[in-house]
Design an enzyme around this catalytic site. Structure first.
Site, PDB file in Angstrom:
ATOM      1  N   ASN A  45       0.814  -1.268  -0.054  1.00 43.26           N
ATOM      2  CA  ASN A  45      -0.097  -0.064  -0.319  1.00 43.26           C
ATOM      3  C   ASN A  45       0.868   1.229   0.106  1.00 43.26           C
ATOM      4  O   ASN A  45       1.482   1.579   0.953  1.00 43.26           O
ATOM      5  CB  ASN A  45      -0.700  -0.044   1.371  1.00 43.26           C
ATOM      6  N   LYS A 101       0.065   4.262  -0.270  1.00 44.62           N
ATOM      7  CA  LYS A 101      -0.670   5.300   0.349  1.00 44.62           C
ATOM      8  C   LYS A 101      -0.325   6.727  -0.656  1.00 44.62           C
ATOM      9  O   LYS A 101      -0.240   6.642  -1.721  1.00 44.62           O
ATOM     10  CB  LYS A 101      -0.141   5.596   1.974  1.00 44.62           C
ATOM     11  N   HIS A 130      -9.587   1.110   5.177  1.00 47.92           N
ATOM     12  CA  HIS A 130      -8.119   1.413   6.065  1.00 47.92           C
ATOM     13  C   HIS A 130      -8.289   2.075   7.068  1.00 47.92           C
ATOM     14  O   HIS A 130      -9.192   3.375   7.186  1.00 47.92           O
ATOM     15  CB  HIS A 130      -7.020   2.046   5.096  1.00 47.92           C
ATOM     16  N   GLU A 165      -6.438   4.831   8.206  1.00 45.18           N
ATOM     17  CA  GLU A 165      -6.268   6.247   7.742  1.00 45.18           C
ATOM     18  C   GLU A 165      -7.678   6.660   7.159  1.00 45.18           C
ATOM     19  O   GLU A 165      -7.901   7.826   7.358  1.00 45.18           O
ATOM     20  CB  GLU A 165      -5.102   6.142   7.042  1.00 45.18           C
ATOM     21  N   GLU A 172      -5.043  -4.658  10.678  1.00 41.65           N
ATOM     22  CA  GLU A 172      -3.840  -3.739  10.789  1.00 41.65           C
ATOM     23  C   GLU A 172      -4.315  -3.078  12.087  1.00 41.65           C
ATOM     24  O   GLU A 172      -4.935  -2.254  12.354  1.00 41.65           O
ATOM     25  CB  GLU A 172      -3.942  -2.673   9.730  1.00 41.65           C
ATOM     26  N   GLY A 174       3.136   2.401  10.620  1.00 39.72           N
ATOM     27  CA  GLY A 174       4.115   3.438  10.533  1.00 39.72           C
ATOM     28  C   GLY A 174       4.661   3.908  11.692  1.00 39.72           C
ATOM     29  O   GLY A 174       5.538   4.741  12.019  1.00 39.72           O
ATOM     30  N   SER A 197       3.921  -2.264  10.159  1.00 38.13           N
ATOM     31  CA  SER A 197       5.205  -2.198  10.524  1.00 38.13           C
ATOM     32  C   SER A 197       5.894  -3.515   9.997  1.00 38.13           C
ATOM     33  O   SER A 197       6.882  -3.858  10.749  1.00 38.13           O
ATOM     34  CB  SER A 197       5.667  -1.639  11.819  1.00 38.13           C
TER      35      SER A 197
HETATM   36  P1  13P Z   1       3.357   0.460   7.645  1.00 40.82           P
HETATM   37  O1  13P Z   1       3.972  -0.780   7.024  1.00 40.82           O
HETATM   38  O2  13P Z   1       4.064   1.616   7.090  1.00 40.82           O
HETATM   39  O3  13P Z   1       3.074   0.177   9.072  1.00 40.82           O
HETATM   40  O4  13P Z   1       1.832   0.656   6.998  1.00 40.82           O
HETATM   41  C1  13P Z   1       0.979  -0.436   7.255  1.00 40.82           C
HETATM   42  C2  13P Z   1      -0.155  -0.086   6.453  1.00 40.82           C
HETATM   43  O5  13P Z   1      -1.027   0.717   6.830  1.00 40.82           O
HETATM   44  C3  13P Z   1      -0.485  -0.852   5.222  1.00 40.82           C
HETATM   45  O6  13P Z   1      -1.895  -0.613   4.690  1.00 40.82           O
END
Ligand code: 13P
Length: 249
Positions: free
Chosen positions: A9, A11, A96, A98, A166, A172, A210
Site C-alpha cells: 500500500n 498510500k 483502511h 487512515e 492492521e 508506521g 510495520s
Molecule cells: P506500515 O507498513 O508503514 O506500518 O503501514 C501499514 C499499512 O497501513 C498498510 O496498509
C-alpha cells in the site's frame, strides 16, 4: 495451504515518475517471489493505469487504495470501483484505518464500498484493527468482532474478499504485536468471518502494521496469517520483494 498474498500500500507516496520506476523494479524482480505467493501493489490512483501498463505481463497485480460506494454520479473527487477496474486494478483496499480516521468512514460505509468493489469485479481488501486505547482497555477482540459484523457485505466469499488485520498503533510506528497477539487476533477473525464470508476457511487474512524484511518471516509464519499488507517497506522494491520472499511456500 492458502497461497499467501503480499500487498504493498503505497498510500500518498510515489505518485509520479518515482512510482512508475518502483513498479518496474517490483515487476522485474517478482519472478522468484511469485513462485510461492501472489503480489499486489496499490499505487496512488493517478498512476494506477501507468503502473498497470508497467506491470502488464508480470505476476504483480494492481489495486486501488479506496473506492466510492456508488457506481457513478455527482461525487467530486471520488472514484468508482469500475473506474479502477478499467484502469487495470483487480483489487481495492477499503476501510483502511487512515480512511476511517481521516474521513470518518463507518463500518456501514466500508461495507457499501466493499459491495461496490464486488460489483465491479474487484477483490475487496477490508481493513480492520484496534487503536492502542482499545487494546489497552482489553477490547481488541470485541472491536474486531464489531468491524467484521459491520464491514463485510452480502455475497462476500473467499475469492472476492480479503481481510487485513492492521492494529492502528502498529501502522508506521515500527511497533508490532507479538506473534502470540497476532495469532490470537487472526484465530478470532477466522472464527468470526464464518457466516459472513462463504468458504471462510479459505479466505486470506493479511497482517499489516510495520512489516519489514526483519520481522516478516516471524509474522508470516503465524497461524492464520496468509500474507501481509505493507506500507513503508513497500516503497522500495528490494524490501518489498524480500518480505515476499519470506512468505511461507
Ligand atoms: P506500515 O507498513 O508503514 O506500518 O503501514 C501499514 C499499512 O497501513 C498498510 O496498509
Amino acid at each position: 495451504m492458502i497461497r499467501p498474498l503480499i500487498a504493498g500500500n503505497w498510500k500518498m507516496n510515489a505518485g509520479g515518475a518515482e512510482g512508475r520506476a518502483l513498479a518496474e523494479a517490483v515487476g522485474a524482480g517478482a519472478a522468484e517471489a511469485a513462485s510461492h505467493c501472489d503480489l499486489l501493489v496499490c499505487p496512488p490512483a493517478v498512476i494506477l493505469a501507468a503502473v498497470a501498463d508497467a506491470l502488464a505481463g508480470s505476476p504483480v497485480a494492481v489495486g486501488g487504495q479506496d473506492c466510492h460506494e456508488a457506481a457513478s454520479g455527482a461525487h467530486t473527487g471520488d472514484l468508482a470501483a469500475a473506474m479502477l477496474a478499467e484502469a487495470g486494478a483487480s483489487f481495492v483496499i477499503v476501510g483502511h484505518s487512515e480512511r476511517r480516521a481521516d474521513h470518518a468512514e463507518s463500518d456501514a460505509l466500508v461495507r457499501a464500498k466493499a459491495a461496490a468493489a464486488h460489483g465491479a469485479g474487484l477483490i475487496a481488501i477490508i481493513c480492520i484493527g484496534e487503536t492502542e486505547a482499545q487494546r489497552d482497555a482489553g477490547e481488541t477482540l470485541a472491536v474486531l468482532s464489531g468491524q467484521i459484523a459491520g464491514s463485510i457485505p452480502d455475497g462476500a466469499n473467499a475469492a472476492n474478499t480479503v481481510i487485513a488485520y492492521e492494529p492502528v498503533w502498529a501502522i508506521g510506528t515500527g511497533r508490532t504485536p507479538t506473534a502470540d497477539e497476532v495469532a490470537e487476533a487472526h484465530a478470532h477473525i477466522r472464527e468470526r468471518i464464518k457466516g459472513g464470508i462463504a468458504r471462510s476457511e479459505e479466505a486470506r487474512l493479511l497482517y499489516g502494521g510495520s512489516v519489514n524484511p526483519k520481522n516478516a518471516g516471524e509474522l508470516l509464519a503465524v497461524a492464520n496469517v496468509n500474507g501481509a499488507l505493507v506500507g513503508g517497506a513497500s516503497l522500495e522494491a528490494a524490501s518489498f520483494l524480500e518480505i515476499a520472499r519470506q512468505a511461507p511456500s
